[in-house]
Design an enzyme around this catalytic site. Sequence first.
Site, mmCIF file in Angstrom:
data_model
loop_
_atom_site.group_PDB
_atom_site.id
_atom_site.type_symbol
_atom_site.label_atom_id
_atom_site.label_comp_id
_atom_site.label_asym_id
_atom_site.label_seq_id
_atom_site.Cartn_x
_atom_site.Cartn_y
_atom_site.Cartn_z
ATOM 1 N N LYS A 190 0.844 -1.194 0.000
ATOM 2 C CA LYS A 190 0.000 0.000 0.000
ATOM 3 C C LYS A 190 0.873 1.236 0.000
ATOM 4 O O LYS A 190 1.584 1.512 0.968
ATOM 5 C CB LYS A 190 -0.907 0.041 1.227
ATOM 6 C CG LYS A 190 -1.937 1.164 1.105
ATOM 7 C CD LYS A 190 -2.626 1.496 2.412
ATOM 8 C CE LYS A 190 -1.849 2.486 3.234
ATOM 9 N NZ LYS A 190 -1.698 3.823 2.617
ATOM 10 N N GLY A 242 7.205 4.605 8.219
ATOM 11 C CA GLY A 242 6.339 5.751 8.468
ATOM 12 C C GLY A 242 6.575 6.304 9.850
ATOM 13 O O GLY A 242 7.681 6.183 10.397
ATOM 14 N N SER A 243 5.553 6.862 10.422
ATOM 15 C CA SER A 243 5.732 7.554 11.696
ATOM 16 C C SER A 243 5.861 6.564 12.862
ATOM 17 O O SER A 243 5.339 5.444 12.805
ATOM 18 C CB SER A 243 4.555 8.491 11.947
ATOM 19 O OG SER A 243 3.357 7.752 11.984
ATOM 20 N N THR A 244 6.526 7.013 13.905
ATOM 21 C CA THR A 244 6.721 6.157 15.076
ATOM 22 C C THR A 244 5.372 5.831 15.728
ATOM 23 O O THR A 244 5.163 4.716 16.190
ATOM 24 C CB THR A 244 7.692 6.829 16.061
ATOM 25 O OG1 THR A 244 8.965 6.935 15.401
ATOM 26 C CG2 THR A 244 7.880 6.039 17.336
ATOM 27 N N GLU A 264 10.485 0.733 10.085
ATOM 28 C CA GLU A 264 11.453 1.821 9.835
ATOM 29 C C GLU A 264 10.725 3.109 10.173
ATOM 30 O O GLU A 264 9.836 3.525 9.438
ATOM 31 C CB GLU A 264 11.852 1.854 8.355
ATOM 32 C CG GLU A 264 12.493 0.595 7.832
ATOM 33 C CD GLU A 264 13.924 0.453 8.267
ATOM 34 O OE1 GLU A 264 14.504 1.423 8.795
ATOM 35 O OE2 GLU A 264 14.473 -0.644 8.086
ATOM 36 N N CYS A 298 13.341 10.608 6.890
ATOM 37 C CA CYS A 298 13.377 10.046 8.245
ATOM 38 C C CYS A 298 14.758 10.203 8.872
ATOM 39 O O CYS A 298 14.869 10.375 10.069
ATOM 40 C CB CYS A 298 12.939 8.591 8.235
ATOM 41 S SG CYS A 298 13.767 7.611 7.000
ATOM 42 N N GLU A 393 10.246 15.051 15.845
ATOM 43 C CA GLU A 393 10.496 15.109 14.407
ATOM 44 C C GLU A 393 9.579 16.182 13.797
ATOM 45 O O GLU A 393 8.369 16.140 13.996
ATOM 46 C CB GLU A 393 10.131 13.727 13.838
ATOM 47 C CG GLU A 393 10.553 13.480 12.445
ATOM 48 C CD GLU A 393 10.275 12.034 12.024
ATOM 49 O OE1 GLU A 393 9.247 11.468 12.436
ATOM 50 O OE2 GLU A 393 11.092 11.481 11.271
HETATM 51 P P1 NAI Z 1 1.961 7.783 8.639
HETATM 52 O O1 NAI Z 1 2.883 6.985 9.456
HETATM 53 O O2 NAI Z 1 0.595 8.017 9.131
HETATM 54 O O3 NAI Z 1 1.818 7.118 7.187
HETATM 55 C C1 NAI Z 1 2.714 6.194 6.616
HETATM 56 C C2 NAI Z 1 1.916 5.092 5.928
HETATM 57 O O4 NAI Z 1 1.162 4.352 6.888
HETATM 58 C C3 NAI Z 1 0.901 5.586 4.913
HETATM 59 O O5 NAI Z 1 0.864 4.659 3.846
HETATM 60 C C4 NAI Z 1 -0.405 5.551 5.699
HETATM 61 O O6 NAI Z 1 -1.528 5.417 4.875
HETATM 62 C C5 NAI Z 1 -0.211 4.322 6.540
HETATM 63 N N1 NAI Z 1 -0.976 4.291 7.767
HETATM 64 C C6 NAI Z 1 -1.447 5.329 8.494
HETATM 65 N N2 NAI Z 1 -2.083 4.871 9.585
HETATM 66 C C7 NAI Z 1 -2.018 3.527 9.556
HETATM 67 C C8 NAI Z 1 -2.460 2.492 10.417
HETATM 68 N N3 NAI Z 1 -3.105 2.762 11.553
HETATM 69 N N4 NAI Z 1 -2.199 1.220 10.098
HETATM 70 C C9 NAI Z 1 -1.504 0.927 8.978
HETATM 71 N N5 NAI Z 1 -1.070 1.859 8.121
HETATM 72 C C10 NAI Z 1 -1.309 3.150 8.405
HETATM 73 O O7 NAI Z 1 2.625 9.141 8.321
HETATM 74 P P2 NAI Z 1 1.870 10.497 7.935
HETATM 75 O O8 NAI Z 1 0.632 10.687 8.721
HETATM 76 O O9 NAI Z 1 1.706 10.507 6.511
HETATM 77 O O10 NAI Z 1 2.909 11.544 8.431
HETATM 78 C C11 NAI Z 1 2.880 11.988 9.786
HETATM 79 C C12 NAI Z 1 4.258 12.119 10.332
HETATM 80 O O11 NAI Z 1 4.916 10.881 10.288
HETATM 81 C C13 NAI Z 1 5.179 13.039 9.567
HETATM 82 O O12 NAI Z 1 5.035 14.362 9.924
HETATM 83 C C14 NAI Z 1 6.510 12.497 9.934
HETATM 84 O O13 NAI Z 1 6.915 13.032 11.159
HETATM 85 C C15 NAI Z 1 6.281 11.033 10.080
HETATM 86 N N6 NAI Z 1 6.692 10.251 8.906
HETATM 87 C C16 NAI Z 1 7.859 9.591 8.962
HETATM 88 C C17 NAI Z 1 8.290 8.873 7.874
HETATM 89 C C18 NAI Z 1 9.560 8.126 7.886
HETATM 90 O O14 NAI Z 1 10.051 7.742 6.850
HETATM 91 N N7 NAI Z 1 10.119 7.852 9.030
HETATM 92 C C19 NAI Z 1 7.547 8.853 6.630
HETATM 93 C C20 NAI Z 1 6.290 9.536 6.681
HETATM 94 C C21 NAI Z 1 5.914 10.227 7.788
#
Ligand code: NAI
Length: 779
Positions: A190, A242-244, A264, A298, A393
């Site tokens: 996804k 994605g996010s922590t 990650e 990240c 972050e």
């Molecule tokens: P997120 O962690 O919510 O999204 C990343 C992925 O996870 C997306 O594909 C999203 O649709 C999916 N997702 C969201 N909630 C989920 C759940 N409960 N179960 C399974 N999958 C889920 O990140 P978001 O909201 O886009 O960004 C928020 C913050 O996260 C950013 O401001 C940043 O601080 C951090 N982030 C960190 C990343 C990294 O590479 N470490 C990448 C993206 C965001």
Amino acid sequence: MTVKEIFETMDYGPAPEGAGDALAWIVDQGARFGHFINGKFTDPTDEFTSSNPANGEILAKLSQAGQDDVNAAVTAARKAQGKWEGLGGHTRAKYLYAIARLVQKHARLFAVLETLDNGKPIRESRDIDIPLVHRHFYYHAGMAQLMDAEMPDREALGVCGQIIPWNFPLLMLAWKVAPALAMGNTVVLKPAEYTSLTALLFADICQQAGLPQGVVNIVTGDGTTGEMIVAHEDINKIAFTGSTDVGRRIREATAGSGKSLTLELGGKSPYIVFDDADIDSAVEGLVDAIWFNQGQVCCAGSRLLVQEGIADRFHTKLKARMDGLRLGNPLDKCIDVGAVVDPVQLKTIAEMVDANNEGETYRANVEMPVEGCFYPPTLITGLAPSSRLMQEEIFGPVLVSTTFRTPAEAVQLANNTRYGLAASLWTENVNLALDIAPQLVAGVVWVNATNLFDAAAGFGGMRESGFGREGGWEGLGAYTKPKGNTKPLAPVAAFKGDKGPGDPLDRTPKLYIGGKQARPDGGYSNNIYGKNGALLGQSPIANRKDIRNAVEAAHAAKGWSKTTGHLRAQILYYIAENLSARGDEFASRVNALTGARNGRKEVDASIARLFSAAAWADKFDGQAHNVPIRGVALAMREPVGVIGALCPDETPLLGLISVMAPAIAMGNRVILGASQPFPLAATDFYQVLDTSDVPAGVVNILTGNHADLAPTLASHLDIDAVWSFSSTDLSAEIERASAGNLKRTWVNNAKACDWQDDHSRMFLEASTEVKNIWVPYGE
Ligand code: NAI
């Protein structure tokens, strides 16, 4: 006009990359996308839009996958998996090679589409993201080719659910898909809801490559689709970037499900500049550390730590450089900083910065585009280490900065974070660089460089930055499992009894904490009976306080991690020697406890296990990766830290030693929960440890009920990993409670293990984390 004047007046004209082909591709697909399931696109249901964050224009309509779509994708992946694995490494290698070639052939199309969808400058998508994508597929084509010969004992996990973020949409897809496919898995992926288009173009590439149906399935949608993937019962592994916060939720949601998991997550990576650094290079490096991809990285070097003596000069130069950055149309090849991915993210960044009223905020003096999601490069100086912006972050083009006086203080500040993803350090002194690098709690360290990536060098974090590595040999472990079927583990019950002790002399074993025998805090103990009902002794019941004491003792013994493998080997041999000298006594103790006649066999295997760990102590080491950049990546194996482990119940001596020996061989300190029904072999074993030069606190042994020990071990914030081989299945509790500090877990999911077999290699892997240190090397 003089040359000087020409240089001064020379401006960069816009050099826009054409968007025509990418837009035409979208139109060709009807600008409406369904999911890619079983080799075909489903009919679109038009539930949300994907826009260009640089100008707000809608690029395409996408479908939100519901439960039926996720089910269909998982079914297709499951159906395809056996056959895909059965094709063999060489055939899979050919497919991966074909994908690499096709991505390379369509590199410009991918780069432009990525920039349109994400807002990142075309210079980056064209020169960094997409080249790294095909490099990843080439590299893993090689891994597929080598799997049969090099990993004869490993096989695919099965179906992998992969959830990726929006900051490097296609690159994160490559990091997930390439190793999974190479090892014979199939995937349901996804992409993030803001940036799904290159994943859908990738689906098109899979069709062109003739990839068998169902091997790659792509479903689009938001977090609710992600949750459905995470919860799906027929998925064997979840890989998430994605996010922590979401990572932690996924850890909780998958607890006890038996799914493998790699996470990650976020970071707040330090960028350390010592006073002898090449300052201009370090300033230029910061452009790549924090303004690369608008800081939505990240491992962004988002926390500048600069040595006090040069701080003013450094900040002055940095501000001048910031003022020279060009913001604007990401498709313009002259642009340094593009658009933030979405208005939602822009708002998050602005709110975090606006809420801060500490320090001094400097916004780059740059021309801001009139429309689109742009945020100016920003520097905030003079924050306290505990300030929210120093700890959280921001995920935007915002750098926070503070100063340090000594290298020791730099290390202390650098590690003052719950994260541990990456670190950059700048100094012209190689001794200093190589002294500091091992002290940084980070999965990746760049010396005089930043944000370098390569498929050959594993990437991943420590602490709350998650666990697992992507890339390199170490990344493959996350997509494979040992070959063979596992049997269910039967609970091992303690014997009941009512007879008195055979020997009237009351020996009251205690706990073993910090090299001393310690009375249990609660003052309670269990009667331990033999098969015939005779009392063999009493074993103390450890409680939360005893665990806390053991954790303290283990931390106090941190010097063990710095000892040489040679020294640790000597001590392990010495333990073996002393155990051997008392072999008969231990054999009869094991026989009395278990009521079986395996005691001698267990002692002999224990001695052999200690020898294995001693043998590996100075051999299970790192690698030097030949990365295609001017440098070498030193993949160093570091101990995980403090490991809490519930030992196998069925083989009380051999089980404990099988767990302990490899862990301490790698420099960890352990808190062992001895076999619950048969603890007295462990309490006898203290004396062997006492006479074998094992420093106090390296091995701590607790007895008691595993179910009581597990939650405290798993939720303790100063324990780095928890393992359970108990015959009481505590997998769910442990994995759920571990989410607090995202500690590493290894649980048996109620599967049996034959402890007579030597599994040292798996233990060595679990006992170490690879830190990749990139150092300049060669021309
Ligand atoms: P997120 O962690 O919510 O999204 C990343 C992925 O996870 C997306 O594909 C999203 O649709 C999916 N997702 C969201 N909630 C989920 C759940 N409960 N179960 C399974 N999958 C889920 O990140 P978001 O909201 O886009 O960004 C928020 C913050 O996260 C950013 O401001 C940043 O601080 C951090 N982030 C960190 C990343 C990294 O590479 N470490 C990448 C993206 C965001």
